[in-house]
Design a protein around this motif. Structure first.
Motif, PDB file in Angstrom:
ATOM      1  N   ARG A 108     -11.623  97.374  63.736  1.00  0.00           N
ATOM      2  CA  ARG A 108     -12.594  98.383  64.143  1.00  0.00           C
ATOM      3  C   ARG A 108     -14.025  97.814  64.082  1.00  0.00           C
ATOM      4  O   ARG A 108     -14.822  97.992  65.001  1.00  0.00           O
ATOM      5  N   GLY A 109     -14.344  97.132  62.992  1.00  0.00           N
ATOM      6  CA  GLY A 109     -15.698  96.606  62.826  1.00  0.00           C
ATOM      7  C   GLY A 109     -16.047  95.529  63.828  1.00  0.00           C
ATOM      8  O   GLY A 109     -17.169  95.505  64.365  1.00  0.00           O
ATOM      9  N   LEU A 110     -15.109  94.626  64.100  1.00  0.00           N
ATOM     10  CA  LEU A 110     -15.376  93.566  65.075  1.00  0.00           C
ATOM     11  C   LEU A 110     -15.555  94.143  66.473  1.00  0.00           C
ATOM     12  O   LEU A 110     -16.440  93.726  67.227  1.00  0.00           O
ATOM     13  N   ALA A 111     -14.714  95.113  66.831  1.00  0.00           N
ATOM     14  CA  ALA A 111     -14.839  95.736  68.145  1.00  0.00           C
ATOM     15  C   ALA A 111     -16.170  96.473  68.278  1.00  0.00           C
ATOM     16  O   ALA A 111     -16.819  96.427  69.327  1.00  0.00           O
ATOM     17  N   GLU A 112     -16.600  97.152  67.213  1.00  0.00           N
ATOM     18  CA  GLU A 112     -17.877  97.869  67.257  1.00  0.00           C
ATOM     19  C   GLU A 112     -19.042  96.893  67.417  1.00  0.00           C
ATOM     20  O   GLU A 112     -19.995  97.169  68.141  1.00  0.00           O
ATOM     21  N   ASN A 113     -18.986  95.757  66.742  1.00  0.00           N
ATOM     22  CA  ASN A 113     -20.047  94.762  66.875  1.00  0.00           C
ATOM     23  C   ASN A 113     -20.106  94.200  68.282  1.00  0.00           C
ATOM     24  O   ASN A 113     -21.182  93.902  68.797  1.00  0.00           O
ATOM     25  N   ALA A 114     -18.958  94.043  68.905  1.00  0.00           N
ATOM     26  CA  ALA A 114     -18.926  93.521  70.274  1.00  0.00           C
ATOM     27  C   ALA A 114     -19.526  94.508  71.268  1.00  0.00           C
ATOM     28  O   ALA A 114     -19.949  94.115  72.348  1.00  0.00           O
TER      29      ALA A 114
END
Length: 201
Positions: A180-186
């Motif tokens: 979730r966090g990596l996708a949000e950063n992208a």
């Protein structure tokens, strides 16, 4: 960016202890050298579970203080007049940069490290420029994109784990938090385009 991504985990599951192994080496998940890996390549072992969570963008960045001393390039060819820091294997960067008209050579790489954290600190300290994630550099004061007209390089982010993802609640919770966090950063405003929508295999 991991500290911010993992912060919700400290709130929802403070009993989980996380150990981060920051290395460019590929750890053997089948032998439990790690439970979860963040990689730029899809694994080929059929017993592993992989999810493509996002595509990040990378650009050449340098400290403003360094670029004021060395000069800000106006053409791709002039970029090759600058010093580079980072990867101990410059051949990985030379080919894609040549495709963009930057005739960089191995001699441009003046200082290197296997550690991405060291690479980041060397760039901030003004040793030279480096190819780094947009999501990291755009938020850092005193860091600027080198020749903004150069196209960005895209690189995938894969989360990889072993089969215990299906039975171990702690691994599942950390895996989902990272995804979730990596996708949000992208998807941050500095990033162009949508995050990858990969699925588990």
């Amino acid at each position: 960016i991991l500290p911010a991504i993992l912060a919700p985990l400290r709130q929802t599951a403070p009993g989980i202890r996380v150990r981060i192994v920051a290395t460019g080496d590929i750890r053997n998940l089948m032998q439990r050298e790690a439970d979860i890996a963040i990689r730029h390549v899809r694994p080929d072992q059929p017993d592993l579970i992989a999810r493509h969570v996002a595509d990040f963008r990378g650009n050449l960045y340098g400290a403003s203080a360094y670029l004021e001393r060395a000069g800000r390039p106006r053409t791709p060819r002039e970029v090759a007049d600058l010093a580079f820091v980072g990867s101990p294997d410059p051949d990985r960067l030379i080919a894609p940069l040549h495709n963009y008209g930057v005739p960089v050579r191995a001699e441009n790489f003046v200082i290197s490290s296997d550690s991405n954290v060291v690479e980041w600190e060397l760039m901030k300290a003004g040793y030279g420029i480096s190819l780094l994630p947009e999501v990291l550099c755009e938020a850092e004061p005193g860091i600027e994109k080198v020749l903004p007209s150069l196209p960005s390089l895209q690189f995938p982010i894969w989360l990889v784990t072993h089969r215990e993802l299906k039975t171990n609640r702690r691994i599942r919770l950390v895996f989902d938090t990272l995804a979730r966090g990596l996708a949000e950063n992208a998807r941050m405003p500095s990033m162009q385009g949508d995050a990858g929508k990969g699925s588990e295999k």
